[in-house]
Design an enzyme around this catalytic site. Sequence first.
Site, PDB file in Angstrom:
ATOM      1  N   THR A  12       0.827  -1.215   0.000  1.00 11.51           N
ATOM      2  CA  THR A  12       0.000   0.000   0.000  1.00 11.51           C
ATOM      3  C   THR A  12       0.859   1.261   0.000  1.00 11.51           C
ATOM      4  O   THR A  12       0.681   2.155  -0.838  1.00 11.51           O
ATOM      5  CB  THR A  12      -0.904   0.003   1.262  1.00 11.51           C
ATOM      6  OG1 THR A  12      -1.624  -1.222   1.271  1.00 11.51           O
ATOM      7  CG2 THR A  12      -1.869   1.154   1.244  1.00 11.51           C
ATOM      8  N   VAL A 129       4.937   7.214  12.309  1.00 15.14           N
ATOM      9  CA  VAL A 129       3.900   7.571  13.296  1.00 15.14           C
ATOM     10  C   VAL A 129       2.948   8.594  12.683  1.00 15.14           C
ATOM     11  O   VAL A 129       3.382   9.618  12.139  1.00 15.14           O
ATOM     12  CB  VAL A 129       4.529   8.192  14.566  1.00 15.14           C
ATOM     13  CG1 VAL A 129       3.442   8.529  15.592  1.00 15.14           C
ATOM     14  CG2 VAL A 129       5.568   7.264  15.173  1.00 15.14           C
ATOM     15  N   GLY A 131       0.982   8.485  10.051  1.00 14.28           N
ATOM     16  CA  GLY A 131       0.773   8.536   8.590  1.00 14.28           C
ATOM     17  C   GLY A 131       1.181   9.871   8.004  1.00 14.28           C
ATOM     18  O   GLY A 131       2.343  10.265   8.038  1.00 14.28           O
ATOM     19  N   ILE A 133       0.521  12.852   9.062  1.00 11.14           N
ATOM     20  CA  ILE A 133       0.655  13.970  10.012  1.00 11.14           C
ATOM     21  C   ILE A 133       2.135  14.224  10.283  1.00 11.14           C
ATOM     22  O   ILE A 133       2.848  13.305  10.688  1.00 11.14           O
ATOM     23  CB  ILE A 133      -0.021  13.646  11.367  1.00 11.14           C
ATOM     24  CG1 ILE A 133      -1.481  13.273  11.167  1.00 11.14           C
ATOM     25  CG2 ILE A 133       0.126  14.802  12.334  1.00 11.14           C
ATOM     26  CD1 ILE A 133      -2.149  12.760  12.437  1.00 11.14           C
ATOM     27  N   GLY A 184     -12.891  -2.741   4.925  1.00 14.25           N
ATOM     28  CA  GLY A 184     -11.465  -2.518   4.657  1.00 14.25           C
ATOM     29  C   GLY A 184     -10.812  -1.528   5.603  1.00 14.25           C
ATOM     30  O   GLY A 184      -9.655  -1.151   5.400  1.00 14.25           O
ATOM     31  N   GLU A 187      -7.727  -4.611   9.410  1.00 10.79           N
ATOM     32  CA  GLU A 187      -7.037  -5.734   8.774  1.00 10.79           C
ATOM     33  C   GLU A 187      -7.798  -7.030   9.049  1.00 10.79           C
ATOM     34  O   GLU A 187      -8.505  -7.137  10.052  1.00 10.79           O
ATOM     35  CB  GLU A 187      -5.638  -5.889   9.383  1.00 10.79           C
ATOM     36  CG  GLU A 187      -4.783  -4.658   9.328  1.00 10.79           C
ATOM     37  CD  GLU A 187      -4.067  -4.495   8.006  1.00 10.79           C
ATOM     38  OE1 GLU A 187      -4.047  -5.448   7.206  1.00 10.79           O
ATOM     39  OE2 GLU A 187      -3.552  -3.398   7.768  1.00 10.79           O
ATOM     40  N   LYS A 202       4.291   3.120  18.265  1.00 13.46           N
ATOM     41  CA  LYS A 202       4.356   4.543  17.887  1.00 13.46           C
ATOM     42  C   LYS A 202       4.698   5.428  19.082  1.00 13.46           C
ATOM     43  O   LYS A 202       5.496   6.365  18.960  1.00 13.46           O
ATOM     44  CB  LYS A 202       3.030   4.951  17.240  1.00 13.46           C
ATOM     45  CG  LYS A 202       2.805   4.258  15.884  1.00 13.46           C
ATOM     46  CD  LYS A 202       1.381   4.451  15.397  1.00 13.46           C
ATOM     47  CE  LYS A 202       1.145   3.798  14.045  1.00 13.46           C
ATOM     48  NZ  LYS A 202      -0.292   3.746  13.685  1.00 13.46           N
ATOM     49  N   GLY A 313      -3.029   4.917   5.439  1.00 12.78           N
ATOM     50  CA  GLY A 313      -3.478   4.923   4.046  1.00 12.78           C
ATOM     51  C   GLY A 313      -2.326   5.250   3.101  1.00 12.78           C
ATOM     52  O   GLY A 313      -1.324   5.852   3.484  1.00 12.78           O
TER      53      GLY A 313
HETATM   54  N1  HSE Z   1      -2.878   0.078  11.361  1.00 11.48           N
HETATM   55  C1  HSE Z   1      -2.579   1.447  11.643  1.00 11.48           C
HETATM   56  C2  HSE Z   1      -3.847   2.179  12.079  1.00 11.48           C
HETATM   57  C3  HSE Z   1      -1.993   2.200  10.485  1.00 11.48           C
HETATM   58  O1  HSE Z   1      -4.927   1.610  12.079  1.00 11.48           O
HETATM   59  O2  HSE Z   1      -3.728   3.322  12.436  1.00 11.48           O
HETATM   60  C4  HSE Z   1      -0.558   1.925  10.245  1.00 11.48           C
HETATM   61  O3  HSE Z   1       0.225   2.380  11.303  1.00 11.48           O
END
Ligand code: HSE
Length: 448
Positions: A12, A129, A131, A133, A184, A187, A202, A313
């Site tokens: 991804t 950490v 995404g 941000i 989706g 997971e 994180k 994402g």
């Molecule tokens: N699985 C994580 C979340 C994203 O749901 O925030 C990747 O760190």
Amino acid sequence: MTIGIGLLGLGTVGAGVAEILANPEGRHPLVAELALRRVAVRNLERPRAAPVAAELLTTQAEAVVDDPAVDIVVEVLGGLEPARSLILRAIAAGKPVVTANKAVIARHGEEIAAAAAAAGVYVLLEAAVGGGIPIIEPLKQSLGANRIERVSGIINGTTNYILSRMAAEGADYGAVLADAQRLGYAEADPAADVEGADAADKIAILTGLAYGGSVPRQAIPTEGIDRLDARDVAYADKLGYVVKLLAVAQRIDSEPDGDKASGDPDALLLDVRVHPTLLPRSHPLAGVNGVFNAILVEGDPVGQVMFYGPGAGAGPTASAVVADILNIAGIRQATLPAGPGGGPVGLDPLLAAGSWRRCRLIDGALTTHRNYVRLRTSDEAGVIGRIGTCFGEAGVSIQSIVQFEAHNEAAEIVVITHEVLEERFRQALDAIAALPEVQGVAACLRTL
Ligand code: HSE
């Protein structure tokens, strides 16, 4: 001058990175200077939508790192191995690394930082950490002058999505999780998210950056949302709170007496933890809903600074990865003329292992918190009084006590305490659980 990128992983995030590199129009001019040279994948046959020429793909990840045309190694494989070894291999070859791998950095950050310091290369990890941000570079740089008091965050989107829906719909955890998987948002194997491990990775990384020293990842007390009961979310709402999976790292200034003997008295004492937490509706993090993440940093003298945005994402995470690549590319271009052969591009000073300070985690029994507790009791005269006495005898002050349901001779009593030493709270709970009128301690949650 073109800068060669070697991509380890085309899942991804890797596909998101390839997408940005293939479409430089309208972005920073340096993006057009980045050329994807080789891409390591597990399976060459898998059909892919990512804009990557088939001849760039290889299953030999080490060959990507070793390729002389690769100047910067981008690790988006996830997992501990081979990611850790490949990062160290790139560092040993003098190649800067950009990684989105929170698991590796949370567990092997010091080893990687030491290797990077020795080789004089950058290892950047903005995507690890939150995404999209920006939080890593702000903590390292923009907030570097502050004495950080506390970092608290909603740093797992999956659990925040589940909790938001539980609160909005009064739905059960299991039903919302199943729906999130169908849509989706969660997971197929949601364990790392719902049990809190992802958030613990994180906050381990944020702790290292905020306090300049690491804490052992496995020692971080971690509780997920997988045992959370919908009725506690509903009762919290009635009392003016929302339930969030909070990751917290906090400096402890006044050392509790009982902790003085433990280990290294000169190390910075920290309380680092992950658990579902009741937040008053007025708290800055209380309105963060759905898959969004937010991190609240409290420092002296800056005060409160909050970072909010998409925490996962392809697009948001690739945005952070490519920003790190651009940072390195920009420094590289600026330093190339001075460096013979364009050698090491210099070390990120705050990742230098030598500058890290010793930190240690406080004994959990010596932490102080407010608490929410739900008790199942028989519905008879004097029960609330006896519960109050148990709290009082342990030195626990009650902020509120409410009986929510009373039918079939059973009642549910919810207590919110004032801030109290954990060991005193546990002592009170033991005494309460032993009362003949109390059938059980049904839930126990921290409260801000
Ligand atoms: N699985 C994580 C979340 C994203 O749901 O925030 C990747 O760190």
